[in-house]
Scaffold this motif. Structure first.
Motif, PDB file in Angstrom:
ATOM      1  N   ALA A   9      27.480  51.034  38.992  1.00  0.00           N
ATOM      2  CA  ALA A   9      27.603  51.750  37.722  1.00  0.00           C
ATOM      3  C   ALA A   9      28.817  51.252  36.958  1.00  0.00           C
ATOM      4  CB  ALA A   9      27.732  53.257  37.976  1.00  0.00           C
ATOM      5  N   LEU A  10      29.023  51.826  35.780  1.00  0.00           N
ATOM      6  CA  LEU A  10      30.210  51.502  34.979  1.00  0.00           C
ATOM      7  C   LEU A  10      31.495  51.766  35.767  1.00  0.00           C
ATOM      8  CD1 LEU A  10      31.733  50.846  32.354  1.00  0.00           C
ATOM      9  CD2 LEU A  10      31.334  53.220  31.640  1.00  0.00           C
ATOM     10  N   ASP A  11      31.485  52.770  36.621  1.00  0.00           N
ATOM     11  CA  ASP A  11      32.689  53.080  37.402  1.00  0.00           C
ATOM     12  C   ASP A  11      33.182  51.853  38.163  1.00  0.00           C
ATOM     13  OD1 ASP A  11      32.689  55.645  36.542  1.00  0.00           O
ATOM     14  OD2 ASP A  11      31.996  56.542  38.416  1.00  0.00           O
ATOM     15  N   GLN A  12      32.244  51.096  38.768  1.00  0.00           N
ATOM     16  CA  GLN A  12      32.647  49.938  39.560  1.00  0.00           C
ATOM     17  C   GLN A  12      33.130  48.787  38.669  1.00  0.00           C
ATOM     18  OE1 GLN A  12      29.861  51.879  40.534  1.00  0.00           O
ATOM     19  NE2 GLN A  12      31.400  52.754  41.931  1.00  0.00           N
ATOM     20  N   ILE A  13      32.606  48.694  37.455  1.00  0.00           N
ATOM     21  CA  ILE A  13      33.132  47.697  36.512  1.00  0.00           C
ATOM     22  C   ILE A  13      34.615  47.989  36.254  1.00  0.00           C
ATOM     23  CG2 ILE A  13      33.037  46.809  34.152  1.00  0.00           C
ATOM     24  CD1 ILE A  13      30.557  45.924  35.481  1.00  0.00           C
ATOM     25  N   MET A  14      34.932  49.254  35.978  1.00  0.00           N
ATOM     26  CA  MET A  14      36.307  49.615  35.661  1.00  0.00           C
ATOM     27  C   MET A  14      37.207  49.545  36.899  1.00  0.00           C
ATOM     28  SD  MET A  14      35.992  49.891  32.504  1.00  0.00           S
ATOM     29  CE  MET A  14      37.716  50.267  32.235  1.00  0.00           C
ATOM     30  N   GLN A  15      36.711  50.038  38.039  1.00  0.00           N
ATOM     31  CA  GLN A  15      37.523  49.963  39.261  1.00  0.00           C
ATOM     32  C   GLN A  15      37.867  48.522  39.609  1.00  0.00           C
ATOM     33  OE1 GLN A  15      34.982  51.980  42.046  1.00  0.00           O
ATOM     34  NE2 GLN A  15      35.408  54.008  41.193  1.00  0.00           N
ATOM     35  N   ASN A  16      36.884  47.621  39.495  1.00  0.00           N
ATOM     36  CA  ASN A  16      37.158  46.216  39.806  1.00  0.00           C
ATOM     37  C   ASN A  16      38.086  45.577  38.782  1.00  0.00           C
ATOM     38  OD1 ASN A  16      35.669  45.606  42.280  1.00  0.00           O
ATOM     39  ND2 ASN A  16      33.847  46.123  41.103  1.00  0.00           N
ATOM     40  N   ARG A  38      38.300  32.946  50.618  1.00  0.00           N
ATOM     41  CA  ARG A  38      39.097  34.181  50.634  1.00  0.00           C
ATOM     42  C   ARG A  38      38.918  34.953  49.338  1.00  0.00           C
ATOM     43  NH1 ARG A  38      42.484  30.735  53.518  1.00  0.00           N
ATOM     44  NH2 ARG A  38      43.600  30.044  51.666  1.00  0.00           N
ATOM     45  N   PHE A  39      38.847  34.235  48.217  1.00  0.00           N
ATOM     46  CA  PHE A  39      38.605  34.909  46.938  1.00  0.00           C
ATOM     47  C   PHE A  39      37.233  35.589  46.939  1.00  0.00           C
ATOM     48  CE2 PHE A  39      36.344  34.491  42.858  1.00  0.00           C
ATOM     49  CZ  PHE A  39      37.088  35.377  42.085  1.00  0.00           C
ATOM     50  N   VAL A  40      36.213  34.865  47.386  1.00  0.00           N
ATOM     51  CA  VAL A  40      34.842  35.395  47.338  1.00  0.00           C
ATOM     52  C   VAL A  40      34.686  36.635  48.208  1.00  0.00           C
ATOM     53  CG1 VAL A  40      32.436  34.880  47.909  1.00  0.00           C
ATOM     54  CG2 VAL A  40      33.831  33.174  46.736  1.00  0.00           C
ATOM     55  N   SER A  41      35.304  36.635  49.390  1.00  0.00           N
ATOM     56  CA  SER A  41      35.124  37.769  50.310  1.00  0.00           C
ATOM     57  C   SER A  41      36.200  38.839  50.121  1.00  0.00           C
ATOM     58  CB  SER A  41      35.092  37.280  51.753  1.00  0.00           C
ATOM     59  OG  SER A  41      36.311  36.616  52.077  1.00  0.00           O
ATOM     60  N   ASP A  42      37.469  38.479  50.233  1.00  0.00           N
ATOM     61  CA  ASP A  42      38.542  39.480  50.244  1.00  0.00           C
ATOM     62  C   ASP A  42      38.821  40.061  48.860  1.00  0.00           C
ATOM     63  OD1 ASP A  42      38.634  38.708  52.845  1.00  0.00           O
ATOM     64  OD2 ASP A  42      40.520  37.604  52.697  1.00  0.00           O
ATOM     65  N   ILE A  43      38.628  39.267  47.814  1.00  0.00           N
ATOM     66  CA  ILE A  43      38.912  39.739  46.455  1.00  0.00           C
ATOM     67  C   ILE A  43      37.641  40.206  45.759  1.00  0.00           C
ATOM     68  CG2 ILE A  43      39.804  39.108  44.189  1.00  0.00           C
ATOM     69  CD1 ILE A  43      41.958  39.295  46.309  1.00  0.00           C
ATOM     70  N   PHE A  44      36.644  39.331  45.682  1.00  0.00           N
ATOM     71  CA  PHE A  44      35.455  39.701  44.890  1.00  0.00           C
ATOM     72  C   PHE A  44      34.572  40.698  45.621  1.00  0.00           C
ATOM     73  CE2 PHE A  44      31.316  39.163  42.896  1.00  0.00           C
ATOM     74  CZ  PHE A  44      31.674  39.274  41.555  1.00  0.00           C
ATOM     75  N   ALA A  99      33.268  46.602  46.715  1.00  0.00           N
ATOM     76  CA  ALA A  99      33.364  46.439  45.262  1.00  0.00           C
ATOM     77  C   ALA A  99      32.194  47.105  44.551  1.00  0.00           C
ATOM     78  CB  ALA A  99      33.399  44.956  44.911  1.00  0.00           C
ATOM     79  N   GLY A 100      31.290  47.736  45.292  1.00  0.00           N
ATOM     80  CA  GLY A 100      30.142  48.390  44.681  1.00  0.00           C
ATOM     81  C   GLY A 100      28.985  47.458  44.364  1.00  0.00           C
ATOM     82  N   ILE A 101      28.986  46.250  44.945  1.00  0.00           N
ATOM     83  CA  ILE A 101      27.927  45.274  44.668  1.00  0.00           C
ATOM     84  C   ILE A 101      26.633  45.719  45.345  1.00  0.00           C
ATOM     85  CG2 ILE A 101      27.174  42.893  45.085  1.00  0.00           C
ATOM     86  CD1 ILE A 101      30.168  42.105  44.872  1.00  0.00           C
ATOM     87  N   TYR A 143      40.640  47.077  37.297  1.00  0.00           N
ATOM     88  CA  TYR A 143      42.008  47.449  37.686  1.00  0.00           C
ATOM     89  C   TYR A 143      42.423  46.748  38.972  1.00  0.00           C
ATOM     90  CZ  TYR A 143      42.044  50.988  34.038  1.00  0.00           C
ATOM     91  OH  TYR A 143      42.024  51.617  32.811  1.00  0.00           O
ATOM     92  N   PHE A 144      41.471  46.591  39.909  1.00  0.00           N
ATOM     93  CA  PHE A 144      41.794  45.888  41.157  1.00  0.00           C
ATOM     94  C   PHE A 144      42.197  44.437  40.870  1.00  0.00           C
ATOM     95  CE2 PHE A 144      40.561  43.152  44.693  1.00  0.00           C
ATOM     96  CZ  PHE A 144      41.220  43.751  45.756  1.00  0.00           C
ATOM     97  N   MET A 145      41.496  43.772  39.960  1.00  0.00           N
ATOM     98  CA  MET A 145      41.818  42.376  39.641  1.00  0.00           C
ATOM     99  C   MET A 145      43.193  42.283  38.977  1.00  0.00           C
ATOM    100  SD  MET A 145      39.391  40.565  40.823  1.00  0.00           S
ATOM    101  CE  MET A 145      37.839  41.042  41.605  1.00  0.00           C
ATOM    102  N   GLN A 146      43.511  43.246  38.110  1.00  0.00           N
ATOM    103  CA  GLN A 146      44.835  43.229  37.487  1.00  0.00           C
ATOM    104  C   GLN A 146      45.929  43.411  38.532  1.00  0.00           C
ATOM    105  OE1 GLN A 146      45.088  45.696  33.810  1.00  0.00           O
ATOM    106  NE2 GLN A 146      42.867  45.800  33.929  1.00  0.00           N
ATOM    107  N   GLU A 147      45.725  44.356  39.447  1.00  0.00           N
ATOM    108  CA  GLU A 147      46.723  44.596  40.507  1.00  0.00           C
ATOM    109  C   GLU A 147      46.852  43.395  41.426  1.00  0.00           C
ATOM    110  OE1 GLU A 147      45.133  48.023  42.378  1.00  0.00           O
ATOM    111  OE2 GLU A 147      45.650  49.376  40.716  1.00  0.00           O
ATOM    112  N   SER A 148      45.752  42.652  41.633  1.00  0.00           N
ATOM    113  CA  SER A 148      45.758  41.487  42.534  1.00  0.00           C
ATOM    114  C   SER A 148      46.150  40.210  41.814  1.00  0.00           C
ATOM    115  CB  SER A 148      44.366  41.323  43.164  1.00  0.00           C
ATOM    116  OG  SER A 148      43.981  42.482  43.861  1.00  0.00           O
ATOM    117  N   GLN A 149      46.478  40.311  40.529  1.00  0.00           N
ATOM    118  CA  GLN A 149      46.883  39.167  39.702  1.00  0.00           C
ATOM    119  C   GLN A 149      45.801  38.088  39.660  1.00  0.00           C
ATOM    120  OE1 GLN A 149      50.787  38.081  41.253  1.00  0.00           O
ATOM    121  NE2 GLN A 149      51.754  39.552  39.889  1.00  0.00           N
TER     122      GLN A 149
END
Length: 292
Positions: free
Chosen positions: A206-213, A28-34, A139-141, A215-221
């Motif tokens: 790009a850098l945008d996806q580094i930053m977006q991810n 679930r972490f690998v697919s739904d989160i990462f 996630a922009g991968i 914030y997503f990780m912080q929101e998802s704890q």
């Protein structure tokens, strides 16, 4: 880099097989989160895609042979040459059985181990997918990029990789960045008290996806191990995050490309600023940090 050959022996880091205690939670972490695409469950292993390859990550329950990394070899002649070099250098390497190749989605393989005991699958013709990579979360991968490995026998592990044709691009202390193609590195060896896969890294747009991810990780704890940051040696931006079972996955972007000209490996001191020139530090993963 090709040890005198017209073509290289190895072409890419093509997969990681990870051994975990709770495959369901890790999946679930690998697919739904990462943000990888779950594609198959076979023989107790759950496979995920990150690009046009059939799979780049597999999760299985903890077993003696459950964790390894896959290195794509140019062809069967190159595989024989690698086997000869490794055996002459004193490393173990045996031909994979048909069942072991089927489980790895490859045509042929040598199963080897470095001096630290890290399992390295040297594989020919890993399976590709005719379908577009389409994850559950965008996630922009764009591709699987490379790995970080823990090493308990630094000199001998370097000899292993040099037998494959890899070369050191740069050093940070005794951390070795190894290149196998035109990029600064695909494999990094981190001196450690134990062996194993430290992280698996995935290129984002790009850098945008580094930053977006981030914030997503912080929101998802989800715990951020280090980053957002940038490696001074390779200029690569990164974000390391940790899932269940201590799995560390990374978003990366912007690594420097190297030409074919001979180039001396540069030596950086083992300090925090040599590991990240944006100022991020890893407090809890010793291999990613520098002494205080």
């Amino acid at each position: 880099m090709n040890n005198g050959r017209a073509i290289p022996l190895i072409n890419s880091v093509c997969y990681v097989r990870l051994a975990v205690g709770e495959p369901g939670a890790s999946a679930r972490f690998v697919s739904d989160i990462f943000g990888l695409q779950r594609v198959a469950d076979l023989d107790g292993e759950i496979a995920f895609r990150s690009d046009d390859r059939f799979r780049t990550v597999s999760l299985g329950r903890k077993a003696p042979d459950g964790a390894s990394i896959g290195i794509e070899v140019w062809d069967d002649d190159a595989l024989k040459e690698i086997g000869r070099r490794l055996r002459e250098a004193g490393f173990t390497a045996r031909e994979a059985t048909a069942d072991e190749c089927r489980r790895r989605y490859v045509q042929s393989a040598l199963l080897a181990a470095d001096a630290s005991g890290n399992r390295i699958d040297l594989v020919v013709r890993p399976t590709r997918s005719g379908r577009r990579y389409f994850p559950a979360r965008d996630a922009g991968i764009v591709e699987f990029h490379g790995v970080g490995l823990r090493t308990t026998d630094h000199a001998r592990d370097l000899a292993f990789w040099r037998a494959l044709g890899a070369e050191v691009s740069d050093w940070v202390g005794d951390i070795a960045y190894l290149r196998i193609d035109g990029l600064h590195h695909r494999v990094t060896l981190y001196p450690s008290k134990r062996n194993g896969i430290l992280y698996a890294a995935f290129e984002v747009e790009a850098l945008d996806q580094i930053m977006q991810n981030s914030y997503f990780m912080q929101e998802s704890q989800i715990r951020i191990v280090q980053g957002p940051g940038r490696e001074p040696a390779s200029r690569q931006m990164f974000l390391h995050v940790e899932g269940p079972d201590g799995l560390i996955f990374s978003y990366v972007n912007g690594m420097a490309k190297l030409d074919e000209k001979p180039r001396l490996a540069r030596q950086f001191p083992l300090t925090a600023t040599s590991l990240c020139d944006w100022g991020s530090e890893s407090k809890d993963v010793p291999e990613l940090g520098a002494p205080a």
